[in-house]
Motif scaffolding. Structure first.
Motif, PDB file in Angstrom:
ATOM      1  N   GLU A 160       0.831  -1.206   0.000  1.00 15.31           N
ATOM      2  CA  GLU A 160       0.000   0.000   0.000  1.00 15.31           C
ATOM      3  C   GLU A 160       0.869   1.260   0.000  1.00 15.31           C
ATOM      4  O   GLU A 160       0.554   2.231  -0.693  1.00 15.31           O
ATOM      5  N   TRP A 161       1.968   1.246   0.746  1.00 17.05           N
ATOM      6  CA  TRP A 161       2.896   2.382   0.717  1.00 17.05           C
ATOM      7  C   TRP A 161       3.485   2.551  -0.684  1.00 17.05           C
ATOM      8  O   TRP A 161       3.618   3.672  -1.173  1.00 17.05           O
ATOM      9  N   ASN A 162       3.836   1.431  -1.317  1.00 12.17           N
ATOM     10  CA  ASN A 162       4.385   1.501  -2.682  1.00 12.17           C
ATOM     11  C   ASN A 162       3.363   2.084  -3.656  1.00 12.17           C
ATOM     12  O   ASN A 162       3.713   2.894  -4.520  1.00 12.17           O
ATOM     13  N   ARG A 163       2.103   1.685  -3.526  1.00  5.92           N
ATOM     14  CA  ARG A 163       1.049   2.229  -4.388  1.00  5.92           C
ATOM     15  C   ARG A 163       0.871   3.727  -4.181  1.00  5.92           C
ATOM     16  O   ARG A 163       0.685   4.480  -5.140  1.00  5.92           O
ATOM     17  N   VAL A 164       0.956   4.159  -2.942  1.00  2.35           N
ATOM     18  CA  VAL A 164       0.816   5.588  -2.647  1.00  2.35           C
ATOM     19  C   VAL A 164       1.974   6.368  -3.269  1.00  2.35           C
ATOM     20  O   VAL A 164       1.768   7.470  -3.800  1.00  2.35           O
ATOM     21  N   GLU A 165       3.171   5.826  -3.240  1.00  3.68           N
ATOM     22  CA  GLU A 165       4.308   6.495  -3.890  1.00  3.68           C
ATOM     23  C   GLU A 165       4.068   6.628  -5.392  1.00  3.68           C
ATOM     24  O   GLU A 165       4.340   7.686  -5.979  1.00  3.68           O
TER      25      GLU A 165
END
Length: 111
Positions: free
Chosen positions: A80-85
């Motif tokens: 989810e953090w990667n998607r937000v980036e």
């Protein structure tokens, strides 16, 4: 994105949670806190971008906070953090253009 919004809302709604979160920031160290942690307004897309962009600086602090606050349950996964980036990288040019258009007192087509 929903977990980040809920996380920020959960932390910012209470002064004691905000203090506890920034104590976690200090505990993990090495985090640039100059941008702060910002909330969004659901009717303004660029405020959502600002919230996401500010939250990206704090994944380790959110992790630490999840260990210190048993009621906190919205910790985003690594994916989810990667998607937000990725979302922030996509939205950044639109945000810059929006700032350019709305920052001028006299918007003109050549801008």
């Amino acid at each position: 994105m929903r977990k980040i919004r809920q996380s920020v809302k959960y932390i910012k709604v209470s002064e004691s949670r905000t203090r506890q979160f920034f104590a976690c920031v200090a505990l993990v160290g090495g985090i640039d806190t100059s941008i702060g942690l910002r909330s969004d307004c659901v009717t303004r897309w660029n405020s959502t971008f600002t919230m996401l962009e500010s939250a990206i600086n704090y994944p380790r602090a959110f992790n630490s906070f999840s260990l210190h606050d048993t009621n906190y349950m919205w910790f985003p996964s690594k994916d989810e953090w990667n998607r937000v980036e990725i979302i922030c990288d996509f939205l950044r040019p639109f945000n810059n253009i929006t700032k350019l258009i709305y920052s001028s007192s006299y918007p003109t087509s050549n801008l």
